[in-house]
Design a protein around this motif. Structure first.
Motif, mmCIF file in Angstrom:
data_model
loop_
_atom_site.group_PDB
_atom_site.id
_atom_site.type_symbol
_atom_site.label_atom_id
_atom_site.label_comp_id
_atom_site.label_asym_id
_atom_site.label_seq_id
_atom_site.Cartn_x
_atom_site.Cartn_y
_atom_site.Cartn_z
ATOM 1 N N GLY A 356 0.795 -1.232 0.000
ATOM 2 C CA GLY A 356 0.000 0.000 0.000
ATOM 3 C C GLY A 356 0.822 1.273 0.000
ATOM 4 O O GLY A 356 0.657 2.141 -0.850
ATOM 5 N N GLY A 357 1.759 1.404 0.922
ATOM 6 C CA GLY A 357 2.402 2.710 1.115
ATOM 7 C C GLY A 357 3.721 2.912 0.382
ATOM 8 O O GLY A 357 4.585 3.637 0.848
ATOM 9 N N GLN A 358 3.873 2.291 -0.796
ATOM 10 C CA GLN A 358 5.176 2.391 -1.468
ATOM 11 C C GLN A 358 5.412 3.757 -2.112
ATOM 12 O O GLN A 358 4.459 4.443 -2.470
ATOM 13 N N ARG A 359 6.665 4.110 -2.254
ATOM 14 C CA ARG A 359 7.016 5.356 -2.951
ATOM 15 C C ARG A 359 6.420 5.332 -4.355
ATOM 16 O O ARG A 359 6.367 4.283 -5.001
ATOM 17 N N LYS A 360 6.038 6.529 -4.809
ATOM 18 C CA LYS A 360 5.335 6.607 -6.080
ATOM 19 C C LYS A 360 6.201 6.117 -7.251
ATOM 20 O O LYS A 360 5.757 5.344 -8.089
ATOM 21 N N SER A 361 7.448 6.566 -7.232
ATOM 22 C CA SER A 361 8.315 6.223 -8.364
ATOM 23 C C SER A 361 8.557 4.715 -8.418
ATOM 24 O O SER A 361 8.529 4.103 -9.489
ATOM 25 N N LEU A 362 8.753 4.126 -7.243
ATOM 26 C CA LEU A 362 8.980 2.685 -7.171
ATOM 27 C C LEU A 362 7.742 1.950 -7.672
ATOM 28 O O LEU A 362 7.819 1.016 -8.479
ATOM 29 N N ARG A 363 6.597 2.400 -7.191
ATOM 30 C CA ARG A 363 5.343 1.766 -7.555
ATOM 31 C C ARG A 363 5.121 1.823 -9.068
ATOM 32 O O ARG A 363 4.732 0.846 -9.691
ATOM 33 N N GLU A 364 5.432 2.990 -9.630
ATOM 34 C CA GLU A 364 5.221 3.134 -11.074
ATOM 35 C C GLU A 364 6.113 2.201 -11.879
ATOM 36 O O GLU A 364 5.704 1.630 -12.878
ATOM 37 N N GLU A 365 7.301 2.049 -11.385
ATOM 38 C CA GLU A 365 8.246 1.159 -12.052
ATOM 39 C C GLU A 365 7.714 -0.291 -12.010
ATOM 40 O O GLU A 365 7.720 -0.998 -13.018
ATOM 41 N N ILE A 366 7.220 -0.672 -10.822
ATOM 42 C CA ILE A 366 6.696 -2.031 -10.667
ATOM 43 C C ILE A 366 5.489 -2.246 -11.576
ATOM 44 O O ILE A 366 5.374 -3.264 -12.269
ATOM 45 N N LEU A 367 4.608 -1.233 -11.579
ATOM 46 C CA LEU A 367 3.410 -1.363 -12.413
ATOM 47 C C LEU A 367 3.776 -1.514 -13.885
ATOM 48 O O LEU A 367 3.175 -2.307 -14.615
ATOM 49 N N ALA A 368 4.786 -0.749 -14.305
ATOM 50 C CA ALA A 368 5.210 -0.836 -15.706
ATOM 51 C C ALA A 368 5.778 -2.225 -16.003
ATOM 52 O O ALA A 368 5.477 -2.833 -17.038
ATOM 53 N N ASP A 369 6.557 -2.753 -15.069
ATOM 54 C CA ASP A 369 7.130 -4.089 -15.263
ATOM 55 C C ASP A 369 6.039 -5.155 -15.409
ATOM 56 O O ASP A 369 6.173 -6.094 -16.188
ATOM 57 N N LEU A 370 4.988 -4.978 -14.643
ATOM 58 C CA LEU A 370 3.898 -5.958 -14.713
ATOM 59 C C LEU A 370 3.095 -5.781 -15.998
ATOM 60 O O LEU A 370 2.758 -6.742 -16.685
ATOM 61 N N ALA A 371 2.831 -4.539 -16.334
ATOM 62 C CA ALA A 371 2.003 -4.260 -17.512
ATOM 63 C C ALA A 371 2.722 -4.663 -18.790
ATOM 64 O O ALA A 371 2.100 -5.083 -19.765
ATOM 65 N N GLU A 372 4.045 -4.519 -18.784
ATOM 66 C CA GLU A 372 4.780 -4.820 -20.006
ATOM 67 C C GLU A 372 5.382 -6.217 -20.000
ATOM 68 O O GLU A 372 6.095 -6.609 -20.913
ATOM 69 N N GLY A 373 5.106 -6.942 -18.936
ATOM 70 C CA GLY A 373 5.496 -8.354 -18.928
ATOM 71 C C GLY A 373 6.933 -8.618 -18.541
ATOM 72 O O GLY A 373 7.420 -9.734 -18.691
ATOM 73 N N ARG A 374 7.654 -7.597 -18.044
ATOM 74 C CA ARG A 374 9.035 -7.847 -17.612
ATOM 75 C C ARG A 374 9.072 -8.602 -16.287
ATOM 76 O O ARG A 374 10.019 -9.318 -15.997
ATOM 77 N N ALA A 375 8.021 -8.401 -15.462
ATOM 78 C CA ALA A 375 7.961 -9.126 -14.188
ATOM 79 C C ALA A 375 7.017 -10.311 -14.332
ATOM 80 O O ALA A 375 6.011 -10.229 -15.032
#
Ligand code: ADP
Ligand code: MG
Length: 700
Positions: A356-375
């Motif tokens: 829940g409380g993650q830094r915005k930049s970190l969160r965005e990076e994670i979301l991008a990794d999931l959305a683009e299939g890198r994670a």
């Protein structure tokens, strides 16, 4: 001609009801004729079940007596202020009834001359028999009925009902008139083949007999039939849901690939147990079938569910799919994340943690990794299912400790991706009867075997007097390099005081056990604080971890061999079992010490006894269900299933098993209920059940 409309008729149109009573009835869930017919008596009175006062004996336990109130009044003398009355009957015996609560109300309720039936536990003080806070029913004017040997139904009551004259007697009058006028119009709902096969009484006869039994034998048959019917329709809902769900396409995985095999053969330092292998085979069969998997893995704490889940994740990765892994707490998310990294990093699998409380930049990076299939894998709390989280190709969704989640959260996970395979895991073994109902629409794999070499946890019950001994024992374990948990209860109502308790305990232990390192963890701490405390304990930097129940689920530190539970009498049975599951995870002998207050209820006593006696999760849950009753059992309410009005899941297992068999066979024989012999059943089901939300079961 029988028809269903009679059942849907609103009660206010019935003779003897009217708008005022209808309003009060609505508050107890009685809207229609069907509701009224299903407003089952809570108890029955007949001559054979009434104990004459002269024959009372304290060894009888709970009994029903009928008599006339002689004297009644508030007593202030020695002891607590109370209301007492003396009851007499024709046998010449007497009984004293005592109330300590709601004195104003009881004082108004009884006056000399009233005819009343009391039901309660008989106690004896000297020559006086008494009952405290007994249940009662007013019987004015019904002496005659009892004298002629009739069985009289008593209905659930309450002040609101009584105020509008809805006493047991009124209920009987309304129902009597109803049966006289409309009884013949009631439909028989179960088809003949089911009635014959299970030897069930005719439904119309049963309804009349449950309200107006002619004999105890007839009553027993009527109740059996109505219980069957009630359980049958719930099972039919489950059977239909399962049938619909089983036709949903899911990603078709190929056979297990390279990473899967390397994980099992090279990475894991142990061999899977047979039960784990079976669960994994079930999963592979499901995920390669082309249909969506809906599987629940049930396994006691420490049975190794997480390892099975990881293998399933690798199976998805090998097939080019992502996985989501949802857990109920941040501590668990952290732990699973660390655990997965340890096992999956070497296989080149990319795992991400979403909190829940993650830094915005970190969160965005994670979301991008999931959305683009890198994670490949997202581990997290319900943060994983927030709308902003998009997956490139989600193929598997895992919910750990699934009973902790609300129906809605589970449902949201389902809506991610293209019908991902669903794997639910629960460490709360539940009795078969409850599983058949709560999980009746899922496929279930049971892990009923512990990894080899595990020693059962030794459990002791200790009172305050022996605290010194307990601490000496703890010290000895610490000296051998082991670690310990000391757990305090935390209940919402007294949260502040409980927290203080834990904090005081922490300070005391720190003082006492110097130089051993003591740490504290509780739910009010910030996520990163909890995380760090957990990390320190895991790494062995902390020797004693003082905690509230935040550590209840899933936490895995094999070197911890002592679990001290303070105020153990205040915990529920399942909770104690979960807590105990935190130790006994390594090769060393582990101990669970239940510290108890000498003042404890008989029920608490029973819970402690069960804990000391067994560590079989299934036995414990069976006991828990008995002690607590089904309604209260985690989440039965939120399951979306209708409340039971006559059947009782704990007591009526044999009927439940038959009802389930019948419902599933019906769906097998006639999937859409199209046969003419099923027409009435179909109409009834559609009207009273099909529109109900089955919660999670309906989604997908
Ligand atoms: P659960 O989630 O069912 O409580 P875990 O998967 O966390 O259980 O497993 C508990 C512990 O047992 C972990 O430390 C895990 O590595 C270990 N374990 C799991 N399966 C086996 C096995 N077959 N043999 C030995 N140890 C195992
Ligand atoms: Mg687990």
């Amino acid at each position: 001609m029988a028809d269903l409309n009679i059942l849907s008729t609103e009660v206010r149109y019935l003779a003897g009801v009217g708008p005022r009573r209808a309003e009060v009835l609505a508050r107890v869930g009685v809207h229609t004729v069907r509701d009224l017919l299903h407003y089952f008596p809570r108890r029955y009175l007949d001559r054979s079940t009434i104990v004459p006062l002269r024959r009372l004996d304290e060894r009888m336990g709970s009994v029903t007596v009928v008599g006339t109130v002689r004297v009644a009044g508030v007593v202030e003398g020695k002891g607590r202020k109370r209301f007492e009355l003396i009851l007499e009957d024709e046998s010449g015996g007497r009984l004293k009834c005592v109330w300590f609560n709601r004195l104003n109300w009881v004082a108004k309720a009884f006056k000399p001359g009233d005819r009343v039936a009391f039901h309660g536990k008989v106690q004896r003080f000297g020559y006086t028999f008494s009952m405290t806070h007994p249940d009662f029913d007013r019987l004015d004017g019904e002496g005659a009925a009892l004298a002629t040997g009739r069985i009289i139904a008593l209905y659930p009551g309450g002040a609101a009902l009584e105020k509008v004259g809805l006493t047991s007697r009124t209920f009987r009058r309304i129902l009597y008139t109803f049966f006289k006028q409309h009884g013949l119009k009631l439909p028989e709902i179960l088809p003949e083949w089911i009635r014959t096969r299970y030897g069930l009484m005719d439904g119309r006869v049963a309804l009349r007999a449950v309200h107006f039994p002619r004999s105890q034998a007839e009553l027993a048959q009527a109740r059996e039939r109505l219980k069957f019917e009630e359980l049958f329709f719930i099972q039919l809902m489950l059977a239909r849901t399962k049938q619909i769900r089983q036709a949903v396409a899911g990603p078709r995985f190929g056979p297990p690939g390279e990473r899967f095999h390397r994980f099992l053969n090279e990475i894991l330092p142990f061999e899977l147990t047979n039960a784990q292998k079976r669960a994994l085979e079930d999963i592979i069969r499901d995920t390669t079938s082309g249909l969506q998997m809906n599987r629940l893995i049930q396994g006691d704490v420490g049975s190794g569910k997480t390892v099975v889940a990881m293998a399933a994740i690798l199976h998805a990765v090998d097939n080019g799919y992502q996985s989501a892994f949802m857990v109920p707490t941040e501590i668990l998310a952290e732990q699973h994340y660390a655990n997965m990294r340890r096992y999956l990093d070497p296989l080149g699998v990319e795992v991400r943690l979403l909190l829940g409380g993650q830094r915005k930049s970190l969160r965005e990076e994670i979301l991008a990794d999931l959305a683009e299939g890198r994670a490949h894998v997202a581990v997290g709390t319900h943060a994983v299912i927030q709308e902003t989280v998009q997956f490139h190709r989600l193929g598997l969704a895992i919910v750990d400790e699934q009973h902790r989640f609300g129906v809605v959260q589970r449902a949201e996970l389902f809506s991610k991706g293209e019908n991902p395979h669903m794997l639910l895991m629960t460490a709360t073994p539940i009795p078969r009867s409850l599983a058949m109902t709560l999980y009746g629409d899922l496929d279930v794999s049971i892990i009923d075997e512990r990894p080899a070499g595990r020693k059962p946890v030794i459990t002791w019950i200790r009172s305050e007097k022996r605290r010194g001994e307990v601490y000496a024992f703890l010290r000895e374990q610490l000296r051998q390099g082991r670690q310990a948990y000391v757990v305090y209860p935390l209940v919402e109502e007294s949260e502040k005081m409980d927290l203080q308790d834990a904090e005081n305990g922490y300070r005391r232990l720190k003082e006492l056990f110097r130089p051993y390192r003591v740490d504290l963890i509780h739910g009010r701490m910030l996520p990163y604080e909890k995380e760090e405390a957990m990390e320190r304990f895991k790494n062995g930097e902390t020797d004693i971890l003082v905690a509230t129940t935040v550590i209840e689920v899933g936490v895995d530190v094999p070197n911890a061999t002592v679990m001290i539970i303070e105020h153990a009498e205040r915990f529920g049975l399942s909770q104690l079992h979960q807590l105990r599951g935190r130790v006994g995870r390594g090769a060393e002998q582990s101990y669970c010490i239940l510290m108890v207050d000498h003042r404890r209820t008989a029920e608490a006593e029973e819970r402690l006894r069960v804990m000391a006696e067994t560590d079989d999760g299934f036995k414990i849950s069976e006991m828990d269900l008995k002690l607590r009753g089904a309604g209260d059992f985690f989440g039965t309410r939120q399951s979306g299933l209708p409340d039971l009005k006559i059947a009782d899941i704990t007591q009526d297992q044999p009927i439940l098993i038959k009802a389930r068999e019948a419902a599933f066979e019906l769906i097998r024989r006639d999937p859409n209920l199209e046969a003419p012999e099923h027409a009435m059943l179909r109409a009834y089901y559609d009207r009273f059940y099909a529109t109900r939300s089955l919660g999670f079961a309906r989604v997908g």
